[in-house]
Design a protein around this motif. Structure first.
Motif, PDB file in Angstrom:
ATOM      1  N   SER A 167     -35.298 -45.374 -57.040  1.00 34.95           N
ATOM      2  CA  SER A 167     -34.039 -45.100 -56.346  1.00 34.95           C
ATOM      3  C   SER A 167     -33.807 -43.603 -56.296  1.00 34.95           C
ATOM      4  N   GLU A 168     -33.025 -43.161 -55.317  1.00 36.16           N
ATOM      5  CA  GLU A 168     -32.706 -41.741 -55.189  1.00 36.16           C
ATOM      6  C   GLU A 168     -31.929 -41.239 -56.398  1.00 36.16           C
ATOM      7  N   SER A 169     -31.139 -42.119 -57.007  1.00 34.99           N
ATOM      8  CA  SER A 169     -30.348 -41.697 -58.161  1.00 34.99           C
ATOM      9  C   SER A 169     -31.226 -41.307 -59.349  1.00 34.99           C
ATOM     10  N   ALA A 184     -43.788 -33.705 -57.471  1.00 31.77           N
ATOM     11  CA  ALA A 184     -44.662 -34.875 -57.298  1.00 31.77           C
ATOM     12  C   ALA A 184     -43.878 -36.178 -57.164  1.00 31.77           C
ATOM     13  N   VAL A 185     -42.541 -36.105 -57.212  1.00 32.36           N
ATOM     14  CA  VAL A 185     -41.725 -37.321 -57.213  1.00 32.36           C
ATOM     15  C   VAL A 185     -41.440 -37.800 -55.797  1.00 32.36           C
ATOM     16  N   SER A 186     -41.617 -39.084 -55.583  1.00 33.04           N
ATOM     17  CA  SER A 186     -41.213 -39.727 -54.326  1.00 33.04           C
ATOM     18  C   SER A 186     -40.448 -40.999 -54.656  1.00 33.04           C
ATOM     19  N   VAL A 187     -39.684 -41.496 -53.707  1.00 32.70           N
ATOM     20  CA  VAL A 187     -38.868 -42.693 -53.905  1.00 32.70           C
ATOM     21  C   VAL A 187     -39.452 -43.848 -53.106  1.00 32.70           C
ATOM     22  N   ILE A 188     -39.757 -44.936 -53.809  1.00 26.01           N
ATOM     23  CA  ILE A 188     -40.158 -46.189 -53.152  1.00 26.01           C
ATOM     24  C   ILE A 188     -39.299 -47.289 -53.758  1.00 26.01           C
ATOM     25  N   THR A 189     -38.335 -47.743 -53.015  1.00 22.08           N
ATOM     26  CA  THR A 189     -37.407 -48.746 -53.521  1.00 22.08           C
ATOM     27  C   THR A 189     -38.079 -50.118 -53.595  1.00 22.08           C
TER      28      THR A 189
END
Length: 399
Positions: A167-169, A184-189
């Motif tokens: 999550s974006e949070s 290196a961080v990405s968001v995949i819900t």
């Protein structure tokens, strides 16, 4: 789990990958993190060679290879965590294009984060004497030292390392806890597979019969393995203030049933609370219910909320401070948001309004299904595939 495959997707991957996936427990009853991993493996197995490394696996899928990791001792858990990390490192040192870990391990190009970092939980918002006391606690605890050591290695910068948060949070929390991995961080819900809507009266009736729930009245649904952290206590207290024909179905780890059944008895609502235990397939519970109540105190996303919304259920859920998905929702349009999930009186008031207003129920039901349509597993899996190829490209450039 009925997951529509990626096999027929028009865009073929650049090449077929050999991928190792780590979960100590690979079972749909394990919780949201496990169902997340399972769904991605099922989707990606149509395009890649998937290998699952687990200590417990209750899953069978064509084209997936399962590798059992031994469990010399389950407790203490930190020792088992070190054992699992060591064994999986040895088993996947070579022969795989990508190693993807959903566990606290030091190895793996792709690390998916489902919970708040240990470091954040230990040190966030502490200073002065409180910080010193916390450090004393850490340095005198082999358990905490092991978890922090693994976590530091897990998020260390290295060629190809990709960190996925659900999550974006969670993104700013990761950046605060481990600044070196921020780039290196990405968001995949999490995602869902949309069922056929609306759920018919016959489906609802069949689901209630199958689960042993009353045929008449309103059924609230609670889904979560950690009853206390997910807010069941406040919900039981709120149930006392609701009409007698309102019942509560509780799905999750049966280990906590005795404690909360006793609480229901004390509150005088034990005849209205149905503990269903862990279900391999939660779908009948969504079909049987009239709404989902999720007064969680800590969820980085809350996959159960998205699943319930996909079934067109009105949802009452804790706000963004407590639950990642809430930051994506609109209060009164696709969900009802709780600012204070521990407040049983306020929860009861919100539920009373929802139960009395059919128009609000319809608005939330339509908004929920519309929201969920944007998070289907087919598209989520393609996002994960893109992360795999990004990791490979970065490693190749660094070689």
């Amino acid at each position: 789990m009925n997951v529509q495959s990626l096999a027929g997707h028009s865009a073929a991957p650049p090449r077929k990958l050999r991928i190792a996936v780590f979960n100590r427990t690979f079972s749909p009853t394990g919780g949201g993190a496990e169902r997340y991993s399972i769904a991605l493996v099922e989707q990606l197995s149509a395009r890649h060679e998937m290998h699952v490394f687990a200590q417990e696996a209750d899953h069978h899928w064509p084209g997936v290879t399962y590798h059992r990791v031994s469990t010399p001792m389950r407790k203490p858990r930190w020792v088992n965590q070190l054992w699992f990390a060591t064994v999986t490192w040895w088993a996947t040192r070579r022969g795989f294009d990508v190693v993807h870990s959903h566990e606290n391990t030091w190895h793996g190009e792709v690390q998916t984060v489902h919970v708040l970092p240990v470091k954040y939980n230990l040190f966030h918002a502490r200073s002065g004497v409180r910080l010193v006391l916390r450090w004393i606690k850490v340095v005198t605890s082999p358990r905490l030292l092991a978890y922090l050591g693994l976590e530091r290695a897990r998020y260390a910068t290295r060629p190809g390392r990709q960190v996925v948060v659900t999550s974006e949070s969670l993104r700013p929390i990761m950046a605060q806890s481990y600044p070196g991995c921020a780039a290196a961080v990405s968001v995949i819900t999490p995602g869902i597979t949309m069922p056929d809507l609306p759920v018919s009266v016959a489906q609802k009736r069949a689901a209630r019969i199958g689960l042993g729930l009353p045929m008449e009245g309103t059924c609230l649904l609670f889904v979560g393995n950690d009853y206390r952290k997910k807010g069941l206590e406040a919900l039981l207290h709120a149930l006392v203030k609701l009409p007698d024909d309102v019942v509560l179905a509780v799905v999750g780890n049966a280990a906590h049933v005795a404690e909360f059944r006793a609480m229901a008895v004390t509150l005088g609502v034990d005849g209205r609370v149905f503990f269903l235990g862990a279900l391999k397939d939660v779908r009948p519970a969504y079909e049987a219910a009239n709404c989902l109540i999720h007064p969680t105190l800590e969820d980085t996303f809350a996959m159960v909320v998205l699943e319930a919304m996909a079934h067109g259920l009105p949802v009452v859920v804790s706000g963004p401070r407590y639950c990642g998905i809430s930051g994506m929702l609109q209060d009164g349009i696709d969900a009802l948001i709780l600012d204070a999930p521990r407040d049983a009186n306020r929860l009861a008031e919100v539920l009373q309004v929802l139960l009395e207003q059919k128009s609000l129920q319809n608005t939330l039901s339509q908004g929920a299904a519309s929201f969920a349509m944007n998070y289907q597993w087919r598209e989520i899996a393609l996002q994960q595939e893109a992360v795999y190829f990004s990791a490979i490209t970065a490693k190749e450039k660094a070689a």
